[in-house]
Write a protein that holds these residues in place. Structure first.
Motif, PDB file in Angstrom:
ATOM      1  N   GLY A  62      36.736  37.954  46.084  1.00 63.85           N
ATOM      2  CA  GLY A  62      37.820  37.590  46.992  1.00 63.85           C
ATOM      3  C   GLY A  62      38.514  38.831  47.498  1.00 63.85           C
ATOM      4  N   ASP A  63      39.500  38.616  48.316  1.00 61.26           N
ATOM      5  CA  ASP A  63      40.287  39.730  48.847  1.00 61.26           C
ATOM      6  C   ASP A  63      41.423  40.040  47.896  1.00 61.26           C
ATOM      7  N   VAL A  64      41.805  41.290  47.871  1.00 62.12           N
ATOM      8  CA  VAL A  64      42.924  41.683  47.028  1.00 62.12           C
ATOM      9  C   VAL A  64      44.219  41.304  47.743  1.00 62.12           C
ATOM     10  N   THR A  65      45.096  40.615  47.023  1.00 63.25           N
ATOM     11  CA  THR A  65      46.399  40.238  47.571  1.00 63.25           C
ATOM     12  C   THR A  65      47.409  41.310  47.168  1.00 63.25           C
ATOM     13  N   GLU A  66      48.572  41.284  47.784  1.00 60.90           N
ATOM     14  CA  GLU A  66      49.598  42.273  47.445  1.00 60.90           C
ATOM     15  C   GLU A  66      50.010  42.199  45.975  1.00 60.90           C
ATOM     16  N   PRO A  67      50.241  40.989  45.404  1.00 58.74           N
ATOM     17  CA  PRO A  67      50.603  40.943  43.980  1.00 58.74           C
ATOM     18  C   PRO A  67      49.495  41.482  43.060  1.00 58.74           C
ATOM     19  N   LEU A  68      48.239  41.156  43.382  1.00 59.15           N
ATOM     20  CA  LEU A  68      47.144  41.657  42.562  1.00 59.15           C
ATOM     21  C   LEU A  68      46.993  43.166  42.718  1.00 59.15           C
ATOM     22  N   SER A  69      47.157  43.655  43.935  1.00 52.71           N
ATOM     23  CA  SER A  69      47.112  45.103  44.174  1.00 52.71           C
ATOM     24  C   SER A  69      48.222  45.800  43.404  1.00 52.71           C
ATOM     25  N   THR A  70      49.410  45.205  43.376  1.00 56.89           N
ATOM     26  CA  THR A  70      50.529  45.796  42.636  1.00 56.89           C
ATOM     27  C   THR A  70      50.194  45.896  41.151  1.00 56.89           C
ATOM     28  N   LEU A  71      49.585  44.855  40.598  1.00 57.57           N
ATOM     29  CA  LEU A  71      49.186  44.885  39.191  1.00 57.57           C
ATOM     30  C   LEU A  71      48.136  45.971  38.953  1.00 57.57           C
ATOM     31  N   GLU A  72      47.124  45.998  39.778  1.00 53.39           N
ATOM     32  CA  GLU A  72      46.038  46.991  39.620  1.00 53.39           C
ATOM     33  C   GLU A  72      46.578  48.409  39.766  1.00 53.39           C
ATOM     34  N   GLN A  73      47.418  48.650  40.771  1.00 57.14           N
ATOM     35  CA  GLN A  73      47.972  49.984  41.009  1.00 57.14           C
ATOM     36  C   GLN A  73      48.954  50.394  39.917  1.00 57.14           C
ATOM     37  N   SER A  74      49.803  49.467  39.480  1.00 58.74           N
ATOM     38  CA  SER A  74      50.783  49.768  38.428  1.00 58.74           C
ATOM     39  C   SER A  74      50.088  50.116  37.118  1.00 58.74           C
ATOM     40  N   LEU A  75      49.088  49.338  36.771  1.00 56.85           N
ATOM     41  CA  LEU A  75      48.339  49.620  35.549  1.00 56.85           C
ATOM     42  C   LEU A  75      47.599  50.947  35.677  1.00 56.85           C
ATOM     43  N   GLY A  76      47.001  51.188  36.829  1.00 53.06           N
ATOM     44  CA  GLY A  76      46.307  52.464  37.052  1.00 53.06           C
ATOM     45  C   GLY A  76      47.236  53.651  36.919  1.00 53.06           C
ATOM     46  N   ALA A  77      48.433  53.543  37.477  1.00 50.01           N
ATOM     47  CA  ALA A  77      49.407  54.635  37.383  1.00 50.01           C
ATOM     48  C   ALA A  77      49.840  54.848  35.941  1.00 50.01           C
ATOM     49  N   ALA A  78      50.067  53.763  35.203  1.00 51.83           N
ATOM     50  CA  ALA A  78      50.470  53.887  33.793  1.00 51.83           C
ATOM     51  C   ALA A  78      49.360  54.536  32.973  1.00 51.83           C
ATOM     52  N   LEU A  79      48.113  54.175  33.236  1.00 53.19           N
ATOM     53  CA  LEU A  79      46.987  54.777  32.518  1.00 53.19           C
ATOM     54  C   LEU A  79      46.829  56.253  32.896  1.00 53.19           C
ATOM     55  N   ASP A  80      46.986  56.553  34.194  1.00 50.45           N
ATOM     56  CA  ASP A  80      46.956  57.963  34.642  1.00 50.45           C
ATOM     57  C   ASP A  80      48.027  58.773  33.929  1.00 50.45           C
ATOM     58  N   ASN A  81      49.251  58.232  33.880  1.00 58.10           N
ATOM     59  CA  ASN A  81      50.364  58.923  33.232  1.00 58.10           C
ATOM     60  C   ASN A  81      50.126  59.126  31.743  1.00 58.10           C
ATOM     61  N   ALA A  82      49.308  58.270  31.146  1.00 61.85           N
ATOM     62  CA  ALA A  82      48.980  58.391  29.720  1.00 61.85           C
ATOM     63  C   ALA A  82      47.824  59.370  29.500  1.00 61.85           C
ATOM     64  N   GLY A  83      47.335  59.965  30.593  1.00 61.09           N
ATOM     65  CA  GLY A  83      46.248  60.938  30.473  1.00 61.09           C
ATOM     66  C   GLY A  83      44.884  60.315  30.270  1.00 61.09           C
ATOM     67  N   ILE A  84      44.725  59.072  30.714  1.00 60.52           N
ATOM     68  CA  ILE A  84      43.445  58.384  30.567  1.00 60.52           C
ATOM     69  C   ILE A  84      42.677  58.494  31.884  1.00 60.52           C
ATOM     70  N   PRO A  85      41.538  59.193  31.869  1.00 64.84           N
ATOM     71  CA  PRO A  85      40.752  59.306  33.104  1.00 64.84           C
ATOM     72  C   PRO A  85      40.090  57.963  33.429  1.00 64.84           C
ATOM     73  N   LEU A  86      40.297  57.498  34.645  1.00 62.75           N
ATOM     74  CA  LEU A  86      39.765  56.198  35.053  1.00 62.75           C
ATOM     75  C   LEU A  86      38.516  56.357  35.887  1.00 62.75           C
ATOM     76  N   LYS A  87      37.626  55.396  35.761  1.00 67.83           N
ATOM     77  CA  LYS A  87      36.425  55.322  36.594  1.00 67.83           C
ATOM     78  C   LYS A  87      36.774  54.386  37.753  1.00 67.83           C
ATOM     79  N   ARG A  88      37.428  54.913  38.776  1.00 69.32           N
ATOM     80  CA  ARG A  88      37.938  54.082  39.874  1.00 69.32           C
ATOM     81  C   ARG A  88      36.946  53.974  41.017  1.00 69.32           C
ATOM     82  N   HIS A  89      36.827  52.774  41.537  1.00 67.51           N
ATOM     83  CA  HIS A  89      36.086  52.536  42.773  1.00 67.51           C
ATOM     84  C   HIS A  89      37.087  52.754  43.899  1.00 67.51           C
ATOM     85  N   PRO A  90      36.674  53.349  45.017  1.00 68.88           N
ATOM     86  CA  PRO A  90      37.646  53.620  46.085  1.00 68.88           C
ATOM     87  C   PRO A  90      38.284  52.370  46.683  1.00 68.88           C
TER      88      PRO A  90
END
Length: 142
Positions: A62-90
């Motif tokens: 499906g398409d990413v909605t704004e609330p789902l994008s917010t969850l994905e981005q917020s979690l990604g930022a928290a993991l980045d801040n914790a020094g966890i390298p992510l395998k992100r798809h663009p």
């Protein structure tokens, strides 16, 4: 695909032979900082994702909605801040893998499958065993 393996991945932390305790601890701490409301997820098409394997994943997507994008981005930022390298798809595409097959299925619409995600989890995939182990869960509350 057995029902207990169906999931939408927000972030992939890597493949490991064992569970790196320090990584799990940092991921738990990062995820515990997420305070967001439940998220509606709508998957309304089926398609094969390309890949390097002989068998491609057939997914309900499906398409990413704004609330789902917010969850994905917020979690990604928290993991980045914790020094966890992510395998992100663009481009994050919410999807559930249904099966793996050699044939490629072109994108086509299906009747929407909808649900409200009221939690997210840290899940370990047991390599080569087709099993998952939930390590922690966090609620999404209003």
């Amino acid at each position: 695909m057995p029902a207990d393996r169906l999931h939408v991945t927000l972030h992939y932390l890597g493949a490991f032979a064992g569970v790196p305790a320090d990584l799990v601890g940092r991921a738990r701490t990062a995820a515990s900082k997420i305070a967001l409301p439940p998220v509606e997820i709508v998957l309304d098409r089926i398609e094969s994702f390309s890949g390097r394997r002989a068998k491609r994943p057939l997914v309900l997507a499906g398409d990413v909605t704004e609330p789902l994008s917010t969850l994905e981005q917020s979690l990604g930022a928290a993991l980045d801040n914790a020094g966890i390298p992510l395998k992100r798809h663009p481009h994050f595409t919410p999807h559930v893998t249904l099966l793996y097959d050699e044939r490629r299925i072109a994108r086509q619409p299906v009747a929407p499958v909808k649900w409200t995600a009221r939690e997210f989890a840290l899940v370990r995939s047991l390599l080569g065993q087709s099993r998952y182990e939930v390590l922690a869960r966090w609620p999404l509350t209003s």
